[in-house]
Design an enzyme around this catalytic site. Structure first.
Site, PDB file in Angstrom:
ATOM      1  N   PHE A   1     -25.099  19.227  11.325  1.00 14.17           N
ATOM      2  CA  PHE A   1     -23.820  19.134  10.602  1.00 14.17           C
ATOM      3  C   PHE A   1     -24.117  18.662   9.191  1.00 14.17           C
ATOM      4  CE2 PHE A   1     -20.088  17.148   8.859  1.00 14.17           C
ATOM      5  CZ  PHE A   1     -19.069  18.022   9.214  1.00 14.17           C
TER       6      PHE A   1
ATOM      7  N   ASP B   1     -30.733  14.964   4.683  1.00 13.07           N
ATOM      8  CA  ASP B   1     -29.303  14.641   4.657  1.00 13.07           C
ATOM      9  C   ASP B   1     -29.089  13.288   5.319  1.00 13.07           C
ATOM     10  OD1 ASP B   1     -26.599  14.364   5.091  1.00 13.07           O
ATOM     11  OD2 ASP B   1     -26.301  16.358   5.935  1.00 13.07           O
TER      12      ASP B   1
ATOM     13  N   LYS C   1     -20.740   8.156   2.809  1.00 13.57           N
ATOM     14  CA  LYS C   1     -20.306   7.217   3.845  1.00 13.57           C
ATOM     15  C   LYS C   1     -20.595   5.763   3.479  1.00 13.57           C
ATOM     16  CE  LYS C   1     -20.094  10.513   7.638  1.00 13.57           C
ATOM     17  NZ  LYS C   1     -18.649  10.474   7.885  1.00 13.57           N
TER      18      LYS C   1
ATOM     19  N   THR D   1     -15.347  17.801 -12.165  1.00 14.95           N
ATOM     20  CA  THR D   1     -14.533  16.972 -13.061  1.00 14.95           C
ATOM     21  C   THR D   1     -14.945  15.504 -13.013  1.00 14.95           C
ATOM     22  OG1 THR D   1     -12.650  18.460 -12.893  1.00 14.95           O
ATOM     23  CG2 THR D   1     -12.194  16.201 -13.588  1.00 14.95           C
TER      24      THR D   1
END
Length: 446
Positions: A160, A269, A300, A324
């Site tokens: 994931f 990751d 997280k 942005t």
């Protein structure tokens, strides 16, 4: 409250509404006044639990309030002192060899932009220093080669990495995340699936490593020969959403060797594993990799998203790794304080101590309740998980734990994962284990 929310947006995933004023430390309080020991911590994202006083002081500081009120477009208008804030927070705990960091808002955009940085690096290698051509500039605008490249990222079954479209191509944990969405034809290899207890199946698990690594080699060869070059490999140190699936340090060491041999980048990751729960800031530090990872992505418990990268992956043009906001300075202010508290209160050592209490207790329960808990308790620090004997029993245990005052988290097919905050202490582990045993005595044997 759920009914009111459901009028505005699809709300069936909501478990309950929370009273965040009353939630404190390791305890979450719902709007009905129920207090639960939280071993899930907002999907592994609360570093210091609820309402930590040191974080409240950060917000109350008048000098810091400017950062909370004014959210800048960091890629163009960073505030005075921004480099120092990054140095005091993110770079002070950077993985080995990393001096470059980019901030983003979440884990998905962190991985997505790490993929983009990988593709730029790979294409620049192919150019060999030649300038970008007019044909590249024009063809990319209509999604054609040579401006749009045929590059790929290799991922692993059960992984994931997020829910943006590029990340979804590398996500293979549950169909609910992927159904109805287009996906890119990128390589997928098998992640090791070990037999437990590990010490009894050492040779079988080594063979599993070899089989999976052979698949990695095969996918590199298949895609590179076809011209869909594998620019990078993305992998979690522990497949969290996929069921807390672990692999050996030797697997990761050999994966890095294969990736380097094929001229690709290794993207680790650490969105869920990073931030200290494993007893180190970065889970992959447990693997003793011979070289620094090329990219380490985070979010997280780190409060902000982003990625670390080695200097050779630095973009050569502006606006390529950009949006942005590029993260949020207020989150970095909070992270700066979190890092200070973690060091001051020895919270990495606490994660190891509390994790040992959890693991020892869970292994004991798995021996005494083999009809309920499978013999595959696994974890590093407090980043722990165990499987129930069936998906139905996992779901029943999850609900009954809530009814007895514990908030845990499901993952995989029949796994319960534990993701407590860094202030989770051994006596909290004892409370959890006592309540879990009560639940195990209460659930039906099937």
């Amino acid at each position: 409250m759920i009914a009111n929310l459901d009028k505005i947006q699809f709300a069936s995933a909501v478990w309950y509404f929370t009273d965040y004023k009353k939630s404190l430390g390791n305890y979450i309080v719902d709007v009905d006044g129920n207090s639960l020991l939280d071993v899930f911590s907002q999907i592994s994202s609360l570093p210091l639990g609820y309402n930590h006083p040191d974080l409240h002081k950060v917000i109350q500081d008048p000098d810091n309030q400017i950062a909370f009120v004014n959210r800048p477009a960091l890629g163009i208008f960073p505030a005075e002192g921004w480099p120092e804030k990054l140095t005091n927070s993110l770079l002070s705990i950077a993985p080995k060899g990393h001096t470059q960091v980019n901030t983003f808002a979440c884990g998905s955009c962190s991985n997505e932009n790490a993929f983009k940085a990988t593709f730029m690096w790979y294409r620049n290698k192919q150019r060999g220093g030649a300038p970008i051509t007019d044909e590249e500039n024009s063809s990319c605008l209509i999604n054609r080669q040579p401006g749009s490249t045929p590059f790929t990222i290799m991922s692993f079954k059960g992984s994931f990495h997020g829910q943006t479209l590029g990340c979804l191509t590398t996500t293979h944990s549950r169909s609910i995340f992927k159904l109805d969405f287009p996906a890119l034809d990128w390589p997928i290899a098998s992640f090791p699936r070990y037999r437990y207890p590990l010490e009894e199946f050492a040779e079988e698990n080594k063979a599993e490593d070899r089989k999976c690594l052979a698949q990695v080699e095969e996918e590199f060869e298949r895609f590179n020969k076809s011209g869909r070059f594998v620019a990078g490999v993305v992998i979690e140190p522990v497949q969290a959403e996929g069921g807390d699936v672990h692999a050996s340090p030797e697997f990761f060491q050999e994966l890095q060797r294969i990736t380097k041999k094929n001229g690709a980048a290794l993207i680790i990751d650490e969105v869920q594993t990073g931030g200290g729960a494993t007893g180190k800031y970065w889970c992959h530090e447990h693997f003793n990799l011979p070289d620094p990872a090329d990219f380490v992505t985070f979010s997280k418990k780190m409060l902000t998203g982003g990625f670390y990268s080695l200097p050779e992956f630095r973009p050569q043009q502006g606006l390529k790794i950009f949006n942005t906001w590029m993260g949020d300075p207020s989150k970095v202010l909070l992270l700066e304080k979190v890092v200070e508290v973690v060091k001051r209160d020895n919270l990495l050592n606490l994660a190891q101590e509390s994790g040992k209490r959890l693991m020892d207790g869970l292994k004991d329960l798995s021996k005494r309740y083999p009809q309920h808990i499978k013999n595959n308790v696994r974890g590093i620090g407090t980043f722990c998980a165990f499987d129930l004997s069936s998906p139905q029993k996992r779901d029943e245990t999850f609900v009954k734990l809530q009814h007895h005052g514990v908030q845990s988290g499901p993952c995989g097919e029949q796994t319960l994962r534990l993701r407590p905050s860094l202030v989770f202490q051994p006596h909290h582990a004892d409370i959890f284990l006592d309540i879990l045993e009560t639940v195990l005595n209460d659930i039906q044997t099937v």
